[in-house]
Design a protein around this motif. Structure first.
Motif, PDB file in Angstrom:
ATOM      1  N   ALA A   1       0.838  -1.198   0.000  1.00  0.00           N
ATOM      2  CA  ALA A   1       0.000   0.000   0.000  1.00  0.00           C
ATOM      3  C   ALA A   1       0.873   1.247   0.000  1.00  0.00           C
ATOM      4  O   ALA A   1       2.022   1.222   0.407  1.00  0.00           O
ATOM      5  N   GLY A   2       0.306   2.362  -0.456  1.00  0.00           N
ATOM      6  CA  GLY A   2       1.047   3.616  -0.468  1.00  0.00           C
ATOM      7  C   GLY A   2       0.708   4.433  -1.684  1.00  0.00           C
ATOM      8  O   GLY A   2      -0.440   4.816  -1.881  1.00  0.00           O
ATOM      9  N   THR A   3       1.688   4.692  -2.534  1.00  0.00           N
ATOM     10  CA  THR A   3       1.480   5.538  -3.696  1.00  0.00           C
ATOM     11  C   THR A   3       1.591   4.726  -4.988  1.00  0.00           C
ATOM     12  O   THR A   3       1.972   3.566  -4.979  1.00  0.00           O
ATOM     13  N   LEU A   4       1.276   5.385  -6.083  1.00  0.00           N
ATOM     14  CA  LEU A   4       1.349   4.744  -7.395  1.00  0.00           C
ATOM     15  C   LEU A   4       2.808   4.457  -7.748  1.00  0.00           C
ATOM     16  O   LEU A   4       3.664   5.333  -7.664  1.00  0.00           O
ATOM     17  N   THR A   5       3.090   3.225  -8.132  1.00  0.00           N
ATOM     18  CA  THR A   5       4.448   2.853  -8.522  1.00  0.00           C
ATOM     19  C   THR A   5       4.520   2.546 -10.006  1.00  0.00           C
ATOM     20  O   THR A   5       3.538   2.136 -10.614  1.00  0.00           O
ATOM     21  N   ASN A   6       5.683   2.759 -10.588  1.00  0.00           N
ATOM     22  CA  ASN A   6       5.947   2.521 -12.008  1.00  0.00           C
ATOM     23  C   ASN A   6       4.899   3.189 -12.909  1.00  0.00           C
ATOM     24  O   ASN A   6       4.332   2.557 -13.815  1.00  0.00           O
ATOM     25  N   PRO A   7       4.615   4.476 -12.694  1.00  0.00           N
ATOM     26  CA  PRO A   7       3.614   5.156 -13.520  1.00  0.00           C
ATOM     27  C   PRO A   7       4.077   5.289 -14.969  1.00  0.00           C
ATOM     28  O   PRO A   7       5.226   5.631 -15.244  1.00  0.00           O
ATOM     29  N   GLN A   8       3.158   5.012 -15.893  1.00  0.00           N
ATOM     30  CA  GLN A   8       3.446   5.100 -17.321  1.00  0.00           C
ATOM     31  C   GLN A   8       2.204   5.590 -18.052  1.00  0.00           C
ATOM     32  O   GLN A   8       1.083   5.478 -17.547  1.00  0.00           O
ATOM     33  N   PHE A   9       2.424   6.105 -19.262  1.00  0.00           N
ATOM     34  CA  PHE A   9       1.308   6.573 -20.074  1.00  0.00           C
ATOM     35  C   PHE A   9       0.941   5.528 -21.121  1.00  0.00           C
ATOM     36  O   PHE A   9       1.788   4.767 -21.594  1.00  0.00           O
ATOM     37  N   GLY A  10      -0.334   5.486 -21.471  1.00  0.00           N
ATOM     38  CA  GLY A  10      -0.802   4.531 -22.460  1.00  0.00           C
ATOM     39  C   GLY A  10      -2.102   5.001 -23.072  1.00  0.00           C
ATOM     40  O   GLY A  10      -2.405   6.187 -23.099  1.00  0.00           O
ATOM     41  N   GLY A  11      -2.895   4.059 -23.556  1.00  0.00           N
ATOM     42  CA  GLY A  11      -4.145   4.393 -24.229  1.00  0.00           C
ATOM     43  C   GLY A  11      -3.928   4.546 -25.726  1.00  0.00           C
ATOM     44  O   GLY A  11      -2.819   4.411 -26.234  1.00  0.00           O
ATOM     45  N   SER A  12      -4.998   4.871 -26.433  1.00  0.00           N
ATOM     46  CA  SER A  12      -4.916   5.023 -27.883  1.00  0.00           C
ATOM     47  C   SER A  12      -4.331   6.368 -28.297  1.00  0.00           C
ATOM     48  O   SER A  12      -4.046   6.592 -29.471  1.00  0.00           O
ATOM     49  N   ALA A  13      -4.166   7.278 -27.327  1.00  0.00           N
ATOM     50  CA  ALA A  13      -3.493   8.573 -27.569  1.00  0.00           C
ATOM     51  C   ALA A  13      -2.505   8.785 -26.425  1.00  0.00           C
ATOM     52  O   ALA A  13      -2.629   9.719 -25.634  1.00  0.00           O
ATOM     53  N   ALA A  14      -1.505   7.910 -26.366  1.00  0.00           N
ATOM     54  CA  ALA A  14      -0.591   7.859 -25.219  1.00  0.00           C
ATOM     55  C   ALA A  14       0.229   9.123 -25.007  1.00  0.00           C
ATOM     56  O   ALA A  14       0.648   9.407 -23.881  1.00  0.00           O
TER      57      ALA A  14
ATOM     58  N   LYS B   1     -10.505   8.540 -28.908  1.00  0.00           N
ATOM     59  CA  LYS B   1      -9.273   8.038 -28.304  1.00  0.00           C
ATOM     60  C   LYS B   1      -9.137   8.492 -26.854  1.00  0.00           C
ATOM     61  O   LYS B   1      -9.740   9.480 -26.447  1.00  0.00           O
ATOM     62  N   ASN B   2      -8.326   7.746 -26.104  1.00  0.00           N
ATOM     63  CA  ASN B   2      -8.125   8.075 -24.695  1.00  0.00           C
ATOM     64  C   ASN B   2      -6.640   8.074 -24.338  1.00  0.00           C
ATOM     65  O   ASN B   2      -5.813   7.510 -25.041  1.00  0.00           O
ATOM     66  N   THR B   3      -6.335   8.725 -23.220  1.00  0.00           N
ATOM     67  CA  THR B   3      -4.976   8.739 -22.681  1.00  0.00           C
ATOM     68  C   THR B   3      -5.044   8.168 -21.272  1.00  0.00           C
ATOM     69  O   THR B   3      -5.922   8.547 -20.487  1.00  0.00           O
ATOM     70  N   THR B   4      -4.143   7.249 -20.960  1.00  0.00           N
ATOM     71  CA  THR B   4      -4.186   6.600 -19.649  1.00  0.00           C
ATOM     72  C   THR B   4      -2.905   6.802 -18.861  1.00  0.00           C
ATOM     73  O   THR B   4      -1.828   7.016 -19.427  1.00  0.00           O
ATOM     74  N   LEU B   5      -3.056   6.721 -17.565  1.00  0.00           N
ATOM     75  CA  LEU B   5      -1.938   6.687 -16.625  1.00  0.00           C
ATOM     76  C   LEU B   5      -2.048   5.346 -15.921  1.00  0.00           C
ATOM     77  O   LEU B   5      -3.066   5.059 -15.289  1.00  0.00           O
ATOM     78  N   THR B   6      -1.039   4.506 -16.077  1.00  0.00           N
ATOM     79  CA  THR B   6      -1.106   3.168 -15.495  1.00  0.00           C
ATOM     80  C   THR B   6       0.016   2.969 -14.482  1.00  0.00           C
ATOM     81  O   THR B   6       0.994   3.713 -14.451  1.00  0.00           O
TER      82      THR B   6
ATOM     83  N   GLY C   1       0.135  19.446  -4.844  1.00  0.00           N
ATOM     84  CA  GLY C   1       1.314  19.501  -5.697  1.00  0.00           C
ATOM     85  C   GLY C   1       0.960  19.652  -7.166  1.00  0.00           C
ATOM     86  O   GLY C   1      -0.061  20.237  -7.525  1.00  0.00           O
ATOM     87  N   GLY C   2       1.826  19.110  -8.047  1.00  0.00           N
ATOM     88  CA  GLY C   2       1.584  19.212  -9.481  1.00  0.00           C
ATOM     89  C   GLY C   2       0.522  18.241  -9.945  1.00  0.00           C
ATOM     90  O   GLY C   2      -0.141  17.579  -9.136  1.00  0.00           O
ATOM     91  N   ASN C   3       0.359  18.139 -11.254  1.00  0.00           N
ATOM     92  CA  ASN C   3      -0.645  17.215 -11.785  1.00  0.00           C
ATOM     93  C   ASN C   3      -0.330  16.860 -13.233  1.00  0.00           C
ATOM     94  O   ASN C   3       0.461  17.527 -13.896  1.00  0.00           O
ATOM     95  N   ILE C   4      -0.959  15.787 -13.689  1.00  0.00           N
ATOM     96  CA  ILE C   4      -0.822  15.316 -15.059  1.00  0.00           C
ATOM     97  C   ILE C   4      -2.174  15.420 -15.745  1.00  0.00           C
ATOM     98  O   ILE C   4      -3.147  14.803 -15.307  1.00  0.00           O
ATOM     99  N   GLU C   5      -2.256  16.215 -16.799  1.00  0.00           N
ATOM    100  CA  GLU C   5      -3.508  16.349 -17.544  1.00  0.00           C
ATOM    101  C   GLU C   5      -3.556  15.287 -18.638  1.00  0.00           C
ATOM    102  O   GLU C   5      -2.693  15.231 -19.516  1.00  0.00           O
ATOM    103  N   LEU C   6      -4.569  14.426 -18.572  1.00  0.00           N
ATOM    104  CA  LEU C   6      -4.769  13.400 -19.587  1.00  0.00           C
ATOM    105  C   LEU C   6      -5.663  13.956 -20.698  1.00  0.00           C
ATOM    106  O   LEU C   6      -6.621  14.682 -20.426  1.00  0.00           O
ATOM    107  N   ALA C   7      -5.370  13.609 -21.947  1.00  0.00           N
ATOM    108  CA  ALA C   7      -6.122  14.123 -23.101  1.00  0.00           C
ATOM    109  C   ALA C   7      -6.067  15.648 -23.126  1.00  0.00           C
ATOM    110  O   ALA C   7      -7.084  16.325 -23.178  1.00  0.00           O
ATOM    111  N   LYS C   8      -4.861  16.177 -23.124  1.00  0.00           N
ATOM    112  CA  LYS C   8      -4.668  17.624 -23.029  1.00  0.00           C
ATOM    113  C   LYS C   8      -5.244  18.389 -24.215  1.00  0.00           C
ATOM    114  O   LYS C   8      -5.521  19.588 -24.110  1.00  0.00           O
TER     115      LYS C   8
END
Length: 298
Positions: free
Chosen positions: A28-41, A94-99, A76-83
């Protein structure tokens, strides 16, 4: 009877112990190994934070893990998906993902597509758009009883790109409670979303009423985010309750002096561990045995 009580006490003790273990996942804790994906990665934008301002562009050099390391007290900061969702060339299919992983389990956090807004997840004959608009108005004490006006509001929202405007979530953090396993996701947004919703109504008038005038001067509404956790069913999360983030987007590329001043937190319940479920079933079985014995002895 004494023997049964002793067995029940032992089983309950084991169940409580297993529940304690199961509710505090080892990873448990925070998101690990974050990566971008989806059909508009590649359709995302990173916003860094200095504590009072968020900013994008070449001066934003913080790592993805650092940007997502905030919490409800300090987003803190942030990541905008589908900017590009608000641009004319945006592909709404299409979509943009954070995995990544959280609590040792896979999680997929995604922007929304047109198909998402049109889906009927609850099988009640209502689209996500219809349900979200109803919830938004109800949460902000706005009553629209006329079905014709409600339909006009939904049509105006579509025609004025309201769906696209609320489909590009800004992810501030992804955390998990060590005790309960609950996952919390921070969505950076407008502390007052009134101007955005008014713009989504355009200049449409119905029965002499301008739809934009139905929107209160102060309204809370987050963008929507689609989440798939541990390969389970997709869930659409949003909130109409915000806290002041203590910062605003007033530096760097595209700074508007308004965005990111509100933090909307949405949550996702963690699935109980199998050992916990087995223990609870064992206790339930003992209670059922006790009941049967009571009836028989009577």
């Amino acid at each position: 009877m004494t023997g049964f009580i002793n067995k029940l006490a032992l089983a309950t003790s084991v169940a409580v112990g297993m529940t304690a273990i199961g509710s505090a996942p080892a990873f448990a804790g925070t998101l690990t190994n974050p990566q971008f994906g989806g059909s508009a990665a590649s359709d995302y934008l990173s916003y860094c934070s200095n504590g009072t301002s968020t900013f994008a562009g070449p001066t934003c050099t913080q790592s993805l893990s650092t940007i997502l390391s905030g919490n409800s007290s300090a987003p803190g900061g942030n990541i905008e998906l589908a900017k590009s969702s608000e641009k004319a060339e945006f592909d709404f299919t299409k979509n943009t993902t954070l995995t990544g992983k959280i609590g040792g389990k896979d999680i997929v956090i995604s922007s929304l597509t047109q198909a998402d807004w049109e889906s009927d997840m609850d099988n009640n004959g209502k689209s996500l758009l219809s349900e979200w608009l109803d919830a938004a108005f109800a949460a902000n004490q706005v009553t629209i009883s006329n079905n014709t006006i409600k339909a006009a509001v939904e049509t105006a929202f579509k025609n004025n790109n309201g769906r696209q405007r609320f489909s590009d979530p800004n992810i501030s953090y992804v955390n998990q409670n060590d005790t309960t396993g609950e996952i919390s996701i921070g969505l950076a947004g407008h502390l007052n979303a009134s101007s955005i919703l008014k713009a989504a109504m355009g200049s449409t008038t119905m029965f002499g009423v301008r739809l934009a005038n139905l929107i209160p001067a102060n309204i809370r509404a987050s963008e929507l985010v689609k989440v798939i956790y541990n390969n389970g069913p997709a869930k659409y999360l949003y909130s109409f309750a915000a806290t002041a983030s203590g910062q605003v987007n007033n530096l760097g590329v595209g700074a508007d002096g308004i965005s990111h001043n509100g933090n909307y937190e949405v949550t996702l319940a963690s699935v109980p561990e199998p050992s916990t479920m087995l223990a609870l079933m064992a206790v339930g079985g003992l209670f059922a045995t006790a009941k049967r014995k009571g009836v028989k002895n009577a």
